[in-house]
Write an enzyme that holds these catalytic residues in place. Structure first.
Site, PDB file in Angstrom:
ATOM      1  N   ILE A 158      -9.105   1.273   0.253  1.00  0.00           N
ATOM      2  CA  ILE A 158     -10.105   2.001  -0.541  1.00  0.00           C
ATOM      3  C   ILE A 158     -11.194   1.057  -1.018  1.00  0.00           C
ATOM      4  CG2 ILE A 158     -10.491   3.359  -2.629  1.00  0.00           C
ATOM      5  CD1 ILE A 158      -7.617   4.446  -2.285  1.00  0.00           C
ATOM      6  N   PRO A 204      -2.970  -1.361  -7.459  1.00  0.00           N
ATOM      7  CA  PRO A 204      -1.792  -0.608  -7.901  1.00  0.00           C
ATOM      8  C   PRO A 204      -1.442  -0.946  -9.340  1.00  0.00           C
ATOM      9  CG  PRO A 204      -1.142  -2.431  -6.498  1.00  0.00           C
ATOM     10  CD  PRO A 204      -2.643  -2.386  -6.459  1.00  0.00           C
ATOM     11  N   ARG A 232      -5.098   4.149 -11.210  1.00  0.00           N
ATOM     12  CA  ARG A 232      -4.015   4.561 -12.086  1.00  0.00           C
ATOM     13  C   ARG A 232      -4.472   4.419 -13.537  1.00  0.00           C
ATOM     14  NH1 ARG A 232      -2.354   6.828  -8.401  1.00  0.00           N
ATOM     15  NH2 ARG A 232      -0.312   6.723  -7.356  1.00  0.00           N
ATOM     16  N   ASP A 256     -10.410   9.448 -12.920  1.00  0.00           N
ATOM     17  CA  ASP A 256      -9.690  10.562 -12.325  1.00  0.00           C
ATOM     18  C   ASP A 256      -8.215  10.502 -12.703  1.00  0.00           C
ATOM     19  OD1 ASP A 256      -9.607  12.850 -10.504  1.00  0.00           O
ATOM     20  OD2 ASP A 256      -8.475  11.548  -9.153  1.00  0.00           O
ATOM     21  N   GLU A 261      -0.229  12.053 -17.733  1.00  0.00           N
ATOM     22  CA  GLU A 261      -0.737  13.212 -16.987  1.00  0.00           C
ATOM     23  C   GLU A 261       0.335  14.287 -16.908  1.00  0.00           C
ATOM     24  OE1 GLU A 261      -3.565  10.463 -14.051  1.00  0.00           O
ATOM     25  OE2 GLU A 261      -1.865  11.564 -13.212  1.00  0.00           O
ATOM     26  N   HIS A 280      -7.198  14.152 -11.809  1.00  0.00           N
ATOM     27  CA  HIS A 280      -6.453  13.506 -10.726  1.00  0.00           C
ATOM     28  C   HIS A 280      -6.607  14.279  -9.416  1.00  0.00           C
ATOM     29  CE1 HIS A 280      -2.917  10.536 -10.095  1.00  0.00           C
ATOM     30  NE2 HIS A 280      -3.562  10.708  -8.970  1.00  0.00           N
TER      31      HIS A 280
END
Length: 313
Positions: A158, A204, A232, A256, A261, A280
């Site tokens: 990404i 991560p 995250r 996001d 969550e 998300h």
């Protein structure tokens, strides 16, 4: 073989099909599963697919038949890796399926700040343009991305795609990757915070990266910098971000993802100024979810045939 899908609505709320898995198993699909129902639903399952359901030693102690867990996502922090290793369970995740979608969402956030599209759309629909004295107006300053420095924390699939888009806009790109080393535009972590006009997170969540965006590192940034988080929620200290937005140290924060969550009503970012939040969904385009489901099946089929791919250990 019994295959149980615990939170199928995440990947497939009804616009895709799980039928492909029926080639190898009797499939039971649950749209959602409460934590207290996990053991009951998978106690006699041979294989499980999940997205955000926690699998720990307590759960595994009740699942004597379980041999395979397919995580229908890239992140697998919901899995107690030591416990599944001890139990001899194969766990596969789905790397790289959402690269294009998340990079796209990252720039949707960035351009929301640079062009203020949402703000001005709301203004126009509220009738402000019908009352304007001139042919144009703007409620907040706009800025060009060309020439701005984009800092990328994490240089995986990404991060690399985000870099490609940024270069097309004429941005200067600096990165702080874990690997590989020796990139020409690589800087130290401190340098990344100091030099970035916009910082975007693509690492991560682990012990080393938890709250890597904190009050100390935010203090290193330029006044009026922006932070984007599509990785995250736990990468950021949300209280520190809220304070930086309130003081004006940060001109904007877009995410996001959150630490908790669904969003906790007590989250400090709820209604924070200059804060843009989405639920998300960066990974949620139809094409992206279909790719996720397809790779999930390939992982499952590979395990059955003894050709394991995308194992997490």
């Amino acid at each position: 073989m019994k295959l149980t899908i615990l939170d199928g609505n995440a990947v497939n709320p009804g616009d895709l099909s799980w039928d492909i898995f029926k080639k190898y198993a009797d499939v039971t699909v649950y749209g959602q599963t409460a934590p207290e129902s996990v053991i009951e639903r998978i106690a006699d399952s041979d294989a499980v697919l999940l997205n955000k359901i926690i699998i720990n030693k307590k759960v595994l102690s009740h699942c004597k038949n379980l041999k395979y867990i397919g995580v229908m996502a890239t992140g697998y922090n919901v899995i107690d890796v030591d416990a599944v290793k001890e139990a001899g369970i194969t766990v596969c995740n789905i790397p790289a399926y959402s690269t294009m979608a998340v990079a796209q969402h990252t720039f949707a956030f960035i351009q929301n700040f640079s062009n203020q599209v949402a703000l001005h759309n709301e203004s126009v629909h509220n009738g402000d343009w019908t009352k304007a004295e001139m042919f144009c107006f703007w409620k907040k300053p706009l800025f060009e991305l060309c020439g701005k420095t984009l800092g990328i924390l994490g240089y995986g699939n990404i991060g690399k795609q985000v870099e490609k888009i940024a270069l097309a806009y004429g941005m200067n790109v600096i990165v702080h990757p874990h690997t590989p080393k020796g990139l020409k535009n690589e800087v130290s972590l401190e340098g990344l915070f100091i030099k970035s006009d916009i910082l975007t997170l693509h690492v991560p969540l682990n012990k080393e990266t938890e709250h890597i965006v904190n009050s100390e590192n935010i203090a290193l940034m330029k006044d009026g910098a922006y932070i984007i988080n599509t990785a995250r929620g736990g990468l950021t200290d949300e209280n520190a971000v809220q304070e930086a937005l309130k003081s004006g140290k940060l001109a904007g924060y877009a995410a996001d993802v959150l630490t908790e969550e669904p969003m906790n009503p007590a989250c400090p970012l709820l209604n924070a100024q200059n804060c843009v939040l989405t639920p998300h969904l960066a990974w949620a385009p139809l094409e992206t979810r279909q790719r996720c489901l397809n790779i999930g099946f390939e992982n499952f089929e590979g395990w059955i045939k003894g050709k394991i791919q995308n194992s997490i250990y």
